[in-house]
Enzyme design. Structure first.
Site, PDB file in Angstrom:
ATOM      1  N   HIS A   1       0.831  -1.200   0.000  1.00 44.35           N
ATOM      2  CA  HIS A   1       0.000   0.000   0.000  1.00 44.35           C
ATOM      3  C   HIS A   1       0.868   1.253   0.000  1.00 44.35           C
ATOM      4  O   HIS A   1       0.870   2.054   0.930  1.00 44.35           O
ATOM      5  CB  HIS A   1      -0.915   0.005   1.235  1.00 44.35           C
TER       6      HIS A   1
ATOM      7  N   HIS B   1      -0.705 -10.251   1.702  1.00 47.40           N
ATOM      8  CA  HIS B   1      -2.017 -10.254   2.341  1.00 47.40           C
ATOM      9  C   HIS B   1      -2.734 -11.605   2.268  1.00 47.40           C
ATOM     10  O   HIS B   1      -3.673 -11.848   3.020  1.00 47.40           O
ATOM     11  CB  HIS B   1      -2.937  -9.216   1.671  1.00 47.40           C
TER      12      HIS B   1
ATOM     13  N   HIS C   1     -10.575  -4.957   2.838  1.00 43.51           N
ATOM     14  CA  HIS C   1      -9.114  -5.051   2.838  1.00 43.51           C
ATOM     15  C   HIS C   1      -8.705  -6.419   2.286  1.00 43.51           C
ATOM     16  O   HIS C   1      -9.387  -7.421   2.487  1.00 43.51           O
ATOM     17  CB  HIS C   1      -8.587  -4.882   4.257  1.00 43.51           C
TER      18      HIS C   1
ATOM     19  N   GLU D   1      -6.437  -8.592   3.053  1.00 43.64           N
ATOM     20  CA  GLU D   1      -6.278  -9.669   4.037  1.00 43.64           C
ATOM     21  C   GLU D   1      -7.635 -10.170   4.520  1.00 43.64           C
ATOM     22  O   GLU D   1      -7.832 -11.380   4.693  1.00 43.64           O
ATOM     23  CB  GLU D   1      -5.453  -9.188   5.232  1.00 43.64           C
TER      24      GLU D   1
ATOM     25  N   THR E   1      -4.319  -8.943  10.982  1.00 46.61           N
ATOM     26  CA  THR E   1      -2.993  -8.950  11.606  1.00 46.61           C
ATOM     27  C   THR E   1      -2.397  -7.559  11.806  1.00 46.61           C
ATOM     28  O   THR E   1      -1.513  -7.382  12.651  1.00 46.61           O
ATOM     29  CB  THR E   1      -1.996  -9.780  10.775  1.00 46.61           C
TER      30      THR E   1
ATOM     31  N   CYS F   1      -0.234  -9.334  14.328  1.00 47.36           N
ATOM     32  CA  CYS F   1       1.182  -9.649  14.135  1.00 47.36           C
ATOM     33  C   CYS F   1       2.017  -8.905  15.171  1.00 47.36           C
ATOM     34  O   CYS F   1       1.896  -7.687  15.323  1.00 47.36           O
ATOM     35  CB  CYS F   1       1.611  -9.239  12.725  1.00 47.36           C
TER      36      CYS F   1
ATOM     37  N   SER G   1      -3.142   3.031   3.455  1.00 49.33           N
ATOM     38  CA  SER G   1      -2.588   1.976   4.310  1.00 49.33           C
ATOM     39  C   SER G   1      -3.312   1.938   5.646  1.00 49.33           C
ATOM     40  O   SER G   1      -3.265   2.886   6.426  1.00 49.33           O
ATOM     41  CB  SER G   1      -1.089   2.210   4.544  1.00 49.33           C
TER      42      SER G   1
ATOM     43  N   ASN H   1      -2.530   0.036   8.193  1.00 48.70           N
ATOM     44  CA  ASN H   1      -1.489   0.041   9.210  1.00 48.70           C
ATOM     45  C   ASN H   1      -0.928   1.448   9.418  1.00 48.70           C
ATOM     46  O   ASN H   1      -0.650   1.867  10.545  1.00 48.70           O
ATOM     47  CB  ASN H   1      -0.382  -0.930   8.792  1.00 48.70           C
TER      48      ASN H   1
END
Length: 300
Positions: free
Chosen positions: A40, A74, A128, A130, A166, A204, A232, A234
């Site tokens: 991303h 992902h 998303h 994932e 994660t 994670c 993103s 994250n």
């Protein structure tokens, strides 16, 4: 003005592994298809595009054959592998091992919950990549929750097994976990020990450990410049950590978005980023900030 790049920022193992696999496949100038953005970050996607990486959608996958397609970190749902088999597509599987393990856990939990008329709930971003892969392990039956209002999707009178995307915030996960526990107790009239609720912190640790690291880093600097793509998940989560510790935190995609006034009176500037932010991009930003500092000194 001292500019420091956070040594803990940059690619996580899964992203670094996927990009290395892609570059290895394109060593001889071969074109390689990738199912969705490999990371991303638009600038990194462009860099790899110039090397021969071509992004395709899941719809495109049904229309290509006799070629190589990279599965990014992902992960993917089972139907992707079936389509590849039918179309004679060689998959270069760069799924993150952490994500693959979670997919297996979700699949096993779903099979068990079928016998109990239970529900698989995943804390994550709807749509998303994932999440699409995880939901695929349940035949699309998993309930995805991100905000408080999403809790209305859950039947609190039935068993619930909770997982997390994660890369989500640990704090956010445990907040959602507490809310589900409370509502299930209210619905059943039972105490916490007897309700049919199983929560799995599947975030994670390489990602979750960055939160306390960023908290310390943000406190040590006068100004924080957080580098990440706006899309993103994250990146948004980690930037909020910086902002909570240092009000003078700024979110940018690249050095062109820097504003000189951000650094007025600053003695130290910290540059950090998401697990999808390449180190070369943070180095470009740091160099641009140093130039701003030198120009400000020269103009005094």
């Amino acid at each position: 003005m001292e500019v420091t790049i956070d040594s803990n920022s940059g690619y996580c193992f899964g992203v670094e592994f996927a990009i290395q696999m892609a570059e290895d496949e394109m060593t001889d100038g071969n074109t390689l298809y990738c199912l969705g953005d490999i990371v991303h970050n638009d600038m990194e996607v462009k860099r790899l595009h110039d090397k021969g990486l071509r992004i395709i959608t899941r719809e495109d996958l049904s229309n290509v054959s006799d070629c190589k397609v990279l599965i990014r970190a992902h992960g993917e749902p089972p139907e992707t592998y079936q389509t590849a088999l039918e179309n004679n597509i060689e998959l270069i599987d760069a799924s993150c091992p952490v994500v693959l393990k979670l997919q297996n856990r979700v699949k096993n939990a779903y099979d068990q919950m079928l016998e109990k008329d239970g529900q698989i709930v995943i804390y994550g971003q709807p749509g998303h990549a994932e999440i699409i892969g995880l939901t695929g392990q349940t035949g699309g039956k998993a309930i995805i929750i991100l905000n408080d209002e999403d809790l209305e999707k859950i039947d609190f009178n039935r068993p619930v097994t909770l997982f997390s995307q994660t890369t989500k915030s640990t704090k956010g996960f445990y907040r959602i976990k507490g809310m589900i526990e409370e509502r299930m107790q209210e619905a059943s009239g039972q105490d916490l020990k007897t309700i049919a609720f199983n929560a799995n912190d599947s975030i994670c640790r390489q990602v979750s450990n960055r939160e306390p690291q960023l908290q310390r880093f943000s406190k040590e600097q006068d100004v924080i410049v957080f580098v990440s793509s706006k899309k993103s998940s994250n990146g948004k989560a980690l930037y909020s950590v910086c902002k909570s510790e240092n009000e003078r935190s700024y979110f940018i995609a690249n050095e062109e978005e820097l504003q000189p006034e951000w650094f007025e009176g600053a003695q130290s500037v910290g540059v950090c980023g998401a697990t999808s932010t390449p180190m070369w991009l943070m180095e470009n930003v740091a160099s641009a900030i140093r130039n701003i500092g030198e120009n400000c000194v020269a103009s005094v």
